[in-house]
Design an enzyme around this catalytic site. Structure first.
Site: not given
Length: 380
Positions: A278, A276
């Site tokens: 960020f 992921t």
């Protein structure tokens, strides 16, 4: 039929003729840019290009009209690039970007969720010396930064398996914040439940929608009923409070341990490669020498070829796009804005010229950030 070598010799000769004509055309483009800098006027004049295209196509056989039209559009586009480059170099004030110093060591960072969420861990990796404060939602993070309660917030924007986090991109536009840093975190989900629970007793799994999508094959295999939560750590916290062996959370192992859950199985995400990205959001636009990514959002005129033409501009500057996706415009049904990330640095003159050209030719352009992208190493 002529020999292939002979045909290729003719092609080479023709290409050299085209080269000489191209150089002459670019010289004319320079004269046009000089005139417009002195007398004013837009580089792109759609009516002029349409008139030129219509006139030139009259002499082309029907079976070659589309090919020649494509050649002419490319020629006029790179001619405009040459003009924009010359004009911005001579008059840098044509592109107004309010670049401020970057806050590299904030005292406090907000993130969405609870301690031991992936956002919490990403914030710790981005700002190891900052105090990390949980917020109830991503929007609460944005609101806190806008209000000045905190200078930096950390939120996810995309996952390698589940895709883009659309809500965060919408919030970037809604709140007018900027990206100052980005970090790619490895995501390894586990399934965790209260003490005494087993994989056989579990009937429900609770987690954030993104995490559920990242584990959908595992969930389908076990026939679990899914329940969406606001955050993976929130799911772990709530499951720990309920003491129900039929319910489990999909979360990080750190969250399971923090909230006193037993890890029933590790690495339950469907893809081994699960990451992921960020971002850190701030109130001001910044740029530093180590930046390697630029983000922007744009909207286009509702005419044939506008998206193609705008994307081709990136190729004209030799820029590698790393992300593009669309989002609907709230007040204009069936119209969209496009979020684009590309390799580059806002301090680079070529990147600034690219943005200047887009700002002149698109309906709307907003730079979202110039920033470095870091990545967590998989130690396994």
């Amino acid at each position: 039929m002529r020999d292939l070598k002979e045909v290729r010799r003719d092609i080479n000769a023709i290409d050299h003729e085209i080269l000489n004509l191209f150089l002459k055309r670019m010289k004319c483009a320079e004269e046009v840019s000089d005139y417009k800098m002195e007398h004013g006027g837009q580089v792109l004049v759609p009516s002029r290009e349409t008139e030129m295209l219509d006139t030139m196509l009259q002499s082309i056989p029907d079976e070659l009209k589309l090919e020649y039209a494509s050649l002419l559009r490319t020629t006029t586009r790179v001619s405009r690039k040459h003009q924009y480059t010359r004009m911005l170099s001579a008059e840098p004030s044509r592109l107004q970007l309010d670049i401020q110093p970057r806050l590299d060591a904030p005292e406090v960072v907000y993130y969405g969720g609870l301690p031991a969420s992936y956002a919490d861990m990403a914030a710790a990796e981005l700002y190891p010396n900052a105090k990390r404060v949980p917020a109830q939602s991503w929007e609460a993070v944005f609101q806190a930064v806008v209000d000045g309660d905190v200078d930096v917030g950390v939120v996810p924007v995309e996952n390698s398996t589940a895709g883009t986090v659309n809500e965060v991109y919408d919030l970037l536009q809604q709140y007018g914040l900027y990206v100052s840093r980005s970090h790619i975190k490895i995501i390894k989900h586990c399934i965790a439940a209260c003490k005494g629970a087993t994989l056989e007793t579990v009937r429900e799994v609770h987690s954030h929608p993104q995490a559920l999508r990242q584990c959908q094959q595992y969930i389908k295999k076990h026939g679990y009923i899914v329940y969406e939560e606001s955050n993976t750590a929130v799911a772990a916290h709530d499951i720990a409070q309920q003491h129900d062996p039929t319910k489990a959370a999909i979360c990080s192992e750190a969250a399971a341990e923090l909230y006193g859950l037993e890890i029933l199985e590790s690495h339950v995400n469907d893809a081994d490669y699960n990451q992921t990205r960020f971002i850190a959001v701030t109130r001001s636009l910044s740029a530093q020498a180590e930046d390697n990514r630029v983000s922007l959002v744009l909207t286009l005129p509702h005419v044939v070829g506008s998206l193609y033409g705008s994307l081709a501009v990136f190729a004209d500057y030799g820029v590698n796009m790393t992300e593009i996706h669309s989002r609907p415009l709230r007040d204009m049904p069936w119209n969209y804005c496009f979020y684009i990330d590309f390799d580059g640095n806002l301090l680079d003159q070529s990147v600034r010229t690219l943005i200047y050209q887009l700002s002149q030719e698109c309906s709307f352009v907003r730079v979202l950030g110039s920033y470095p992208v870091s990545q967590e190493e998989d130690t396994k």
